[in-house]
Design an enzyme around this catalytic site. Structure first.
Site, short mmCIF file in Angstrom:
data_model
loop_
_atom_site.label_atom_id
_atom_site.label_comp_id
_atom_site.label_asym_id
_atom_site.label_seq_id
_atom_site.Cartn_x
_atom_site.Cartn_y
_atom_site.Cartn_z
N ASP A 9 0.86 -1.16 0.00
CA ASP A 9 0.00 0.00 0.00
C ASP A 9 0.92 1.23 0.00
O ASP A 9 2.12 1.12 0.29
CB ASP A 9 -0.84 -0.07 1.28
CG ASP A 9 -1.64 1.18 1.52
OD1 ASP A 9 -2.28 1.67 0.59
OD2 ASP A 9 -1.62 1.66 2.68
N ASP A 11 -0.31 4.99 1.00
CA ASP A 11 -0.64 5.98 2.04
C ASP A 11 -0.65 5.35 3.43
O ASP A 11 -1.27 4.32 3.65
CB ASP A 11 -2.03 6.58 1.75
CG ASP A 11 -2.07 7.35 0.45
OD1 ASP A 11 -1.53 6.86 -0.57
OD2 ASP A 11 -2.66 8.44 0.43
N MET A 41 -11.02 3.36 5.77
CA MET A 41 -9.87 2.51 6.08
C MET A 41 -10.13 1.61 7.28
O MET A 41 -9.50 0.58 7.46
CB MET A 41 -8.61 3.35 6.32
CG MET A 41 -8.08 4.02 5.06
SD MET A 41 -7.83 2.88 3.69
CE MET A 41 -9.00 3.48 2.50
N SER A 98 -2.45 0.98 -4.67
CA SER A 98 -2.93 2.10 -3.86
C SER A 98 -4.25 2.63 -4.39
O SER A 98 -4.47 2.69 -5.61
CB SER A 98 -1.88 3.22 -3.92
OG SER A 98 -2.41 4.41 -3.37
N THR A 167 -8.86 -1.97 3.25
CA THR A 167 -8.80 -2.31 1.82
C THR A 167 -7.59 -3.20 1.53
O THR A 167 -7.60 -3.96 0.55
CB THR A 167 -8.73 -1.04 0.94
OG1 THR A 167 -7.60 -0.25 1.32
CG2 THR A 167 -9.99 -0.20 1.09
MG LIG Z 1 -2.99 2.98 3.50
#
Ligand SMILES: [Mg+2]
Length: 212
Positions: A9, A11, A41, A98, A167
């Site tokens: 991922d 972020d 998230m 992402s 996710t």
């Molecule tokens: Mg993230």
């Protein structure tokens, strides 16, 4: 346990920021929109329900995205460059997957020697003056389950996904193992459901799971 393909991922995993939240702050919409990101998230609301809403309010232009691409790099998580060079030395295949914006993430990927074809993120469009036109609404990465779709397309049965959010956990559905990364944001849902979990804020810790 050794893996052939290692997916990250971006972020709050490779970089300490949530890119879309930083864009929101830049245009004065920070508090309202970061609550939406956090809810997505944590798995409390569907990603697709917040994706369009956030971008249609922010309408980031080309200059905003360039600004964000620099921020992704200046806020790199501790140990990221060491991890990527070690994985490369061991000939591991690395992907970045992402729900962030592709042109903002590509310079970070380049810095980590990840080829553009291994960067999966959401494309965004501008007019000739650099004003916001829209984003790739068909990208699976704007929806829950999107990371699993991308991982399935890699056609490897030996994949690990490193990430901080709900996710990322969804990659379990297609057989990927999950390393939860809590070094930026530590989420209960990820700590409880990931195959491994890192509490430390230095991502080099993932190398202790015998990835290579
Ligand atoms: Mg993230």
């Amino acid at each position: 346990m050794s893996f052939d393909v290692i997916c990250f991922d971006c972020d709050s995993t490779l970089s300490k920021i949530e890119g879309i939240d930083e864009l929101a702050k830049r245009v004065g919409l920070g508090d309202e929109l970061s609550k939406l990101t956090d809810a997505a998230m944590n798995g409390d609301v569907a990603l697709e329900d917040v994706y369009a809403k956030r971008l249609n309010l922010i309408k980031p232009n080309r200059a905003d995205i360039e600004w964000l691409s620099n921020l992704y790099i200046s806020e790199l998580v501790d140990g990221v460059e060491v991890v990527f060079s070690q994985l490369a030395q061991h000939n591991k295949t690395v992907h970045i997957i992402s729900g962030g914006l592709l042109p903002a993430i590509l310079p970070l990927a380049k810095r980590l020697n990840v080829p553009q074809s291994h960067v999966h993120a959401v494309d965004i469009y501008f007019d000739d003056n650099g004003a916001y036109l829209g984003y790739d609404i068909d990208s699976p990465l704007t929806k829950n389950g999107g990371k699993a779709v991308i991982i399935e397309s890699l056609e490897s049965h030996n994949v690990v996904m490193v990430g901080d959010g709900q996710t990322d956990l969804e990659a379990q559905k297609v057989g990927a193992k999950i390393i939860g990364f809590g070094g930026v944001i530590s989420r209960d849902v990820v700590r409880e459901n990931a195959d491994f979990f890192v509490e430390e804020n230095d991502i080099r810790k993932i190398l202790t799971f015998d990835l290579i």
